[in-house]
Design an enzyme around this catalytic site. Structure first.
Site, mmCIF file in Angstrom:
data_model
loop_
_atom_site.group_PDB
_atom_site.id
_atom_site.type_symbol
_atom_site.label_atom_id
_atom_site.label_comp_id
_atom_site.label_asym_id
_atom_site.label_seq_id
_atom_site.Cartn_x
_atom_site.Cartn_y
_atom_site.Cartn_z
ATOM 1 N N ARG A 248 0.854 -1.178 0.000
ATOM 2 C CA ARG A 248 0.000 0.000 0.000
ATOM 3 C C ARG A 248 0.893 1.231 0.000
ATOM 4 N NH1 ARG A 248 -3.431 -2.916 -1.458
ATOM 5 N NH2 ARG A 248 -5.575 -3.183 -0.663
ATOM 6 N N GLU A 277 -4.231 7.047 -4.529
ATOM 7 C CA GLU A 277 -4.683 6.511 -5.821
ATOM 8 C C GLU A 277 -6.107 6.968 -6.145
ATOM 9 O OE1 GLU A 277 -4.257 2.260 -5.809
ATOM 10 O OE2 GLU A 277 -2.191 2.330 -5.118
ATOM 11 N N HIS A 295 -1.205 0.214 -10.121
ATOM 12 C CA HIS A 295 -1.794 -0.811 -9.244
ATOM 13 C C HIS A 295 -2.283 -2.010 -10.075
ATOM 14 C CE1 HIS A 295 -3.664 -1.304 -5.002
ATOM 15 N NE2 HIS A 295 -3.299 -2.472 -5.494
#
Length: 334
Positions: A248, A277, A295
């Site tokens: 993360r 994000e 991602h």
């Protein structure tokens, strides 16, 4: 018949969903366009009234937001299980769920291979500077700006895995083939770690960092891990080391990371995750030694189907046995 809610569309496991819940539960699709509409329909007489379990995917945040204390407080008292699709579950407030007697599961093993191969790509590209080379080629420059002296082979280099869980262990298996030397830090030794994975406890963390050519981050995002990889840890890495993150974004102090790139302490970075994000800090785009992905960790049909089926199975098992699999760690001491 009991009712379960699909919160976030299924893409790959429609038939499996039908098979798992046939004759067992009525499956309802969450189609609320807004958080307010979702709350309204959770009320007595609403279309989600009486649900006992929820299948949840992060895509649902586009309409109803994260499962924060406010949302959890609105769930009917009948809800007892949230089957989250994903290894990371930082978008669910576990403390609020526990207060209401709601259990939460995730899908740890289903993501291991896809996320580990993403990390492997980032390791290779960051050491070999492949991302920058591709940018040059696409710009018609061939390899005019490549500096062989800044690129390195993987063989014989030391990779430090911060968090040797399922994903970290799968990456260890992959890089061992080169071979790379694998060291790792957990709160305690991993029971399933091979003998060639060298464990460094907290009191030897600085020693591990000083030997590290690649630091690969695999810890979950929690209050105690936010900013874990910060200025102090980064500066203890050997000069020229590479940092890879598929966990993360907020686990790494982004400002400290950028400073270490600017002054040349880090030799490169490979990132698949970011603090905010889908926004990406534009400063990161300026570094030719940065390999950046949007991602992509589990973005394969194979892994996504495994994740959907595993989450649905956890929910099914709760209905049939009273307890599903893959409870998140916060419940495992109960």
């Amino acid at each position: 018949m009991v009712r379960v809610l699909i919160c976030g569309d299924l893409v790959w496991a429609h038939q499996e969903c039908q098979d798992l819940f046939k004759g067992l539960a009525e499956v309802i699709r969450m189609d609320s366009p807004t958080r307010a509409d979702f709350f309204d329909n959770l009320q007595p007489g609403g279309k989600y009234d009486g649900i006992v379990g929820i299948y949840r995917h992060n895509v649902s945040t586009d309409h109803i937001g994260i499962f924060d204390p406010e949302l959890v407080s609105k769930l009917p008292s009948s809800v007892k299980w949230i089957a989250h699709n994903g290894a990371g579950y930082d978008q669910i407030n576990i403390a609020a769920c526990k207060e209401r007697g709601i259990f939460v599961s995730n899908t740890p093993g289903a993501v291991d291979d896809a996320t580990a191969t993403t990390a492997l790509y980032l390791v290779i590209s960051s050491l070999r500077l492949f991302a920058h080379a591709e940018q040059d080629l696409r710009a018609g420059k061939w390899k005019a700006s490549h500096r062989a002296g800044a690129a390195h082979d993987l063989t014989g280099r030391t990779i430090a895995i911060l968090g040797l869980g399922g994903i970290g262990l799968r990456l260890a298996e992959l890089v061992h083939a080169f071979p790379m030397r694998v060291v790792y830090h957990n709160r305690r030794p991993a029971a399933n770690a091979p003998a060639w994975c060298e464990y460094f406890p907290a009191e030897r963390l600085d020693e591990m960092l000083a030997q590290t050519d690649v630091l690969s981050v695999h810890v979950p995002l929690k209050a105690e891990t936010e900013g874990l990889v910060g200025e102090a840890m980064l500066r203890k890495l050997k000069k020229g080391a590479v940092v890879v993150n598929t966990a993360r974004g907020k686990v790494i102090d982004e400002d400290a990371l950028i400073r270490a790139l600017e002054d040349g302490h880090l030799g490169g970075i490979g990132l698949d995750v970011y603090p905010d994000e889908p926004a990406v800090n534009p400063r990161l785009l300026e570094f030719p030694n940065a390999t950046l992905l949007p991602h992509m960790g589990t973005e394969t049909c194979d892994s996504q189907k495994k994740m959907e089926v595993r989450a649905l199975t956890n929910l099914r098992d709760f209905l049939t046995t009273g307890k599903g699999g893959d409870l998140v760690p916060e419940y495992q001491t109960q």
